[in-house]
Scaffold this motif. Sequence first.
Motif, PDB file in Angstrom:
ATOM      1  N   PHE A 116     -46.801 126.435  48.102  1.00 17.48           N
ATOM      2  CA  PHE A 116     -47.344 125.081  48.080  1.00 17.48           C
ATOM      3  C   PHE A 116     -46.282 124.088  47.618  1.00 17.48           C
ATOM      4  CE2 PHE A 116     -49.389 121.611  45.742  1.00 17.48           C
ATOM      5  CZ  PHE A 116     -50.130 121.043  46.778  1.00 17.48           C
ATOM      6  N   VAL A 117     -45.550 124.435  46.577  1.00 17.85           N
ATOM      7  CA  VAL A 117     -44.491 123.554  46.062  1.00 17.85           C
ATOM      8  C   VAL A 117     -43.404 123.360  47.114  1.00 17.85           C
ATOM      9  CG1 VAL A 117     -42.647 123.368  44.336  1.00 17.85           C
ATOM     10  CG2 VAL A 117     -44.949 124.065  43.648  1.00 17.85           C
ATOM     11  N   ILE A 118     -43.004 124.427  47.777  1.00 17.56           N
ATOM     12  CA  ILE A 118     -41.973 124.345  48.813  1.00 17.56           C
ATOM     13  C   ILE A 118     -42.443 123.469  49.966  1.00 17.56           C
ATOM     14  CG2 ILE A 118     -40.710 125.676  50.562  1.00 17.56           C
ATOM     15  CD1 ILE A 118     -39.573 125.978  47.751  1.00 17.56           C
ATOM     16  N   LEU A 119     -43.669 123.666  50.416  1.00 19.98           N
ATOM     17  CA  LEU A 119     -44.203 122.843  51.512  1.00 19.98           C
ATOM     18  C   LEU A 119     -44.327 121.385  51.107  1.00 19.98           C
ATOM     19  CD1 LEU A 119     -46.919 125.218  53.008  1.00 19.98           C
ATOM     20  CD2 LEU A 119     -44.744 124.546  54.036  1.00 19.98           C
ATOM     21  N   SER A 120     -44.745 121.113  49.885  1.00 21.74           N
ATOM     22  CA  SER A 120     -44.852 119.734  49.399  1.00 21.74           C
ATOM     23  C   SER A 120     -43.480 119.086  49.352  1.00 21.74           C
ATOM     24  CB  SER A 120     -45.480 119.701  48.003  1.00 21.74           C
ATOM     25  OG  SER A 120     -46.784 120.178  48.047  1.00 21.74           O
ATOM     26  N   PHE A 121     -42.507 119.838  48.850  1.00 23.66           N
ATOM     27  CA  PHE A 121     -41.134 119.322  48.776  1.00 23.66           C
ATOM     28  C   PHE A 121     -40.594 119.051  50.174  1.00 23.66           C
ATOM     29  CE2 PHE A 121     -36.507 120.024  48.573  1.00 23.66           C
ATOM     30  CZ  PHE A 121     -36.183 119.017  47.671  1.00 23.66           C
ATOM     31  N   SER A 122     -40.863 119.968  51.106  1.00 21.12           N
ATOM     32  CA  SER A 122     -40.410 119.805  52.485  1.00 21.12           C
ATOM     33  C   SER A 122     -41.038 118.570  53.123  1.00 21.12           C
ATOM     34  CB  SER A 122     -40.756 121.049  53.290  1.00 21.12           C
ATOM     35  OG  SER A 122     -40.422 120.872  54.642  1.00 21.12           O
ATOM     36  N   ALA A 123     -42.320 118.368  52.913  1.00 22.43           N
ATOM     37  CA  ALA A 123     -43.007 117.189  53.460  1.00 22.43           C
ATOM     38  C   ALA A 123     -42.417 115.911  52.870  1.00 22.43           C
ATOM     39  CB  ALA A 123     -44.501 117.269  53.170  1.00 22.43           C
ATOM     40  N   LYS A 124     -42.117 115.933  51.577  1.00 18.29           N
ATOM     41  CA  LYS A 124     -41.527 114.760  50.937  1.00 18.29           C
ATOM     42  C   LYS A 124     -40.132 114.491  51.495  1.00 18.29           C
ATOM     43  CE  LYS A 124     -40.802 112.557  46.550  1.00 18.29           C
ATOM     44  NZ  LYS A 124     -41.466 112.306  45.313  1.00 18.29           N
ATOM     45  N   LEU A 125     -39.349 115.547  51.710  1.00 14.89           N
ATOM     46  CA  LEU A 125     -38.026 115.391  52.298  1.00 14.89           C
ATOM     47  C   LEU A 125     -38.116 114.786  53.698  1.00 14.89           C
ATOM     48  CD1 LEU A 125     -35.759 118.445  51.486  1.00 14.89           C
ATOM     49  CD2 LEU A 125     -35.156 116.055  51.367  1.00 14.89           C
ATOM     50  N   ASN A 126     -39.056 115.268  54.513  1.00 15.89           N
ATOM     51  CA  ASN A 126     -39.245 114.723  55.859  1.00 15.89           C
ATOM     52  C   ASN A 126     -39.623 113.260  55.803  1.00 15.89           C
ATOM     53  OD1 ASN A 126     -38.529 116.955  57.338  1.00 15.89           O
ATOM     54  ND2 ASN A 126     -40.605 117.751  57.447  1.00 15.89           N
ATOM     55  N   ALA A 127     -40.475 112.877  54.859  1.00 16.29           N
ATOM     56  CA  ALA A 127     -40.871 111.473  54.717  1.00 16.29           C
ATOM     57  C   ALA A 127     -39.663 110.638  54.312  1.00 16.29           C
ATOM     58  CB  ALA A 127     -41.995 111.332  53.692  1.00 16.29           C
ATOM     59  N   GLN A 128     -38.855 111.144  53.384  1.00 17.83           N
ATOM     60  CA  GLN A 128     -37.672 110.394  52.954  1.00 17.83           C
ATOM     61  C   GLN A 128     -36.689 110.243  54.099  1.00 17.83           C
ATOM     62  OE1 GLN A 128     -36.456 112.689  49.553  1.00 17.83           O
ATOM     63  NE2 GLN A 128     -37.646 111.445  48.148  1.00 17.83           N
ATOM     64  N   ASN A 129     -36.480 111.293  54.877  1.00 18.15           N
ATOM     65  CA  ASN A 129     -35.579 111.208  56.024  1.00 18.15           C
ATOM     66  C   ASN A 129     -36.094 110.196  57.034  1.00 18.15           C
ATOM     67  OD1 ASN A 129     -33.853 113.110  54.952  1.00 18.15           O
ATOM     68  ND2 ASN A 129     -34.751 114.788  56.085  1.00 18.15           N
ATOM     69  N   ALA A 130     -37.397 110.182  57.277  1.00 21.19           N
ATOM     70  CA  ALA A 130     -37.988 109.228  58.217  1.00 21.19           C
ATOM     71  C   ALA A 130     -37.796 107.802  57.705  1.00 21.19           C
ATOM     72  CB  ALA A 130     -39.473 109.537  58.420  1.00 21.19           C
ATOM     73  N   GLN A 131     -37.974 107.612  56.418  1.00 18.46           N
ATOM     74  CA  GLN A 131     -37.777 106.286  55.831  1.00 18.46           C
ATOM     75  C   GLN A 131     -36.316 105.852  55.944  1.00 18.46           C
ATOM     76  OE1 GLN A 131     -39.385 106.398  51.856  1.00 18.46           O
ATOM     77  NE2 GLN A 131     -41.457 106.810  52.592  1.00 18.46           N
ATOM     78  N   GLU A 132     -35.404 106.770  55.710  1.00 16.90           N
ATOM     79  CA  GLU A 132     -33.974 106.455  55.832  1.00 16.90           C
ATOM     80  C   GLU A 132     -33.622 106.081  57.273  1.00 16.90           C
ATOM     81  OE1 GLU A 132     -31.656 109.686  54.256  1.00 16.90           O
ATOM     82  OE2 GLU A 132     -32.664 109.549  52.314  1.00 16.90           O
ATOM     83  N   ILE A 133     -34.165 106.801  58.237  1.00 19.85           N
ATOM     84  CA  ILE A 133     -33.905 106.496  59.650  1.00 19.85           C
ATOM     85  C   ILE A 133     -34.446 105.115  59.988  1.00 19.85           C
ATOM     86  CG2 ILE A 133     -34.502 107.149  62.021  1.00 19.85           C
ATOM     87  CD1 ILE A 133     -34.455 110.112  60.994  1.00 19.85           C
ATOM     88  N   PHE A 134     -35.659 104.809  59.520  1.00 22.75           N
ATOM     89  CA  PHE A 134     -36.235 103.492  59.766  1.00 22.75           C
ATOM     90  C   PHE A 134     -35.329 102.410  59.176  1.00 22.75           C
ATOM     91  CE2 PHE A 134     -38.751  99.757  59.145  1.00 22.75           C
ATOM     92  CZ  PHE A 134     -39.650  99.748  60.196  1.00 22.75           C
ATOM     93  N   LEU A 135     -34.908 102.600  57.933  1.00 28.85           N
ATOM     94  CA  LEU A 135     -34.076 101.592  57.264  1.00 28.85           C
ATOM     95  C   LEU A 135     -32.705 101.432  57.922  1.00 28.85           C
ATOM     96  CD1 LEU A 135     -34.986 102.257  53.536  1.00 28.85           C
ATOM     97  CD2 LEU A 135     -35.632 100.275  54.952  1.00 28.85           C
ATOM     98  N   GLU A 136     -32.154 102.500  58.462  1.00 22.05           N
ATOM     99  CA  GLU A 136     -30.883 102.395  59.185  1.00 22.05           C
ATOM    100  C   GLU A 136     -31.043 101.499  60.411  1.00 22.05           C
ATOM    101  OE1 GLU A 136     -29.486 106.298  60.189  1.00 22.05           O
ATOM    102  OE2 GLU A 136     -29.226 106.863  58.097  1.00 22.05           O
ATOM    103  N   ASN A 137     -32.136 101.699  61.144  1.00 19.72           N
ATOM    104  CA  ASN A 137     -32.388 100.886  62.334  1.00 19.72           C
ATOM    105  C   ASN A 137     -32.659  99.435  61.959  1.00 19.72           C
ATOM    106  OD1 ASN A 137     -32.552 102.604  64.972  1.00 19.72           O
ATOM    107  ND2 ASN A 137     -33.469 103.861  63.379  1.00 19.72           N
ATOM    108  N   LEU A 138     -33.471  99.229  60.948  1.00 23.63           N
ATOM    109  CA  LEU A 138     -33.757  97.871  60.488  1.00 23.63           C
ATOM    110  C   LEU A 138     -32.495  97.215  59.933  1.00 23.63           C
ATOM    111  CD1 LEU A 138     -35.777  95.620  59.954  1.00 23.63           C
ATOM    112  CD2 LEU A 138     -36.323  96.742  57.775  1.00 23.63           C
TER     113      LEU A 138
END
Length: 109
Positions: free
Chosen positions: A9-31
């Motif tokens: 559960f901890v690993i999956l939660s961490f992975s989901a958080k990492l994916n969200a952070q990567n998505a946010q970084e990609i959005f901010l790079e484009n913006l």
Amino acid sequence: MKKLSLFLFVILSFSAKLNAQNAQEIFLENLGAFEQLANENASINLNMVYEARKFLIDITGISYKMEKPFDMPVFPPDKTIKKWRAWFEKNKDLLYYDEKEKIVKVQKK
């Protein structure tokens, strides 16, 4: 067994958080490409600008029209850049990176 379940559960939660952070970084790079252009702090790479424009419109659903008939439709007006920024601040927690499709997506509310 409980420890293994908790660990997964901890690993999956961490992975989901990492994916969200990567998505946010990609959005901010484009913006950021448009924010820098608006402030004249960047050189223009038309391929990057076209891709960033498509990405931001696809993710946010916020499009724009040319302000003047002779403007290039690639460059959004400042108000659109501000709308994209406001959209991000409101919805950033809904962004995630789909590993299978290799794209940023928005979770449905």
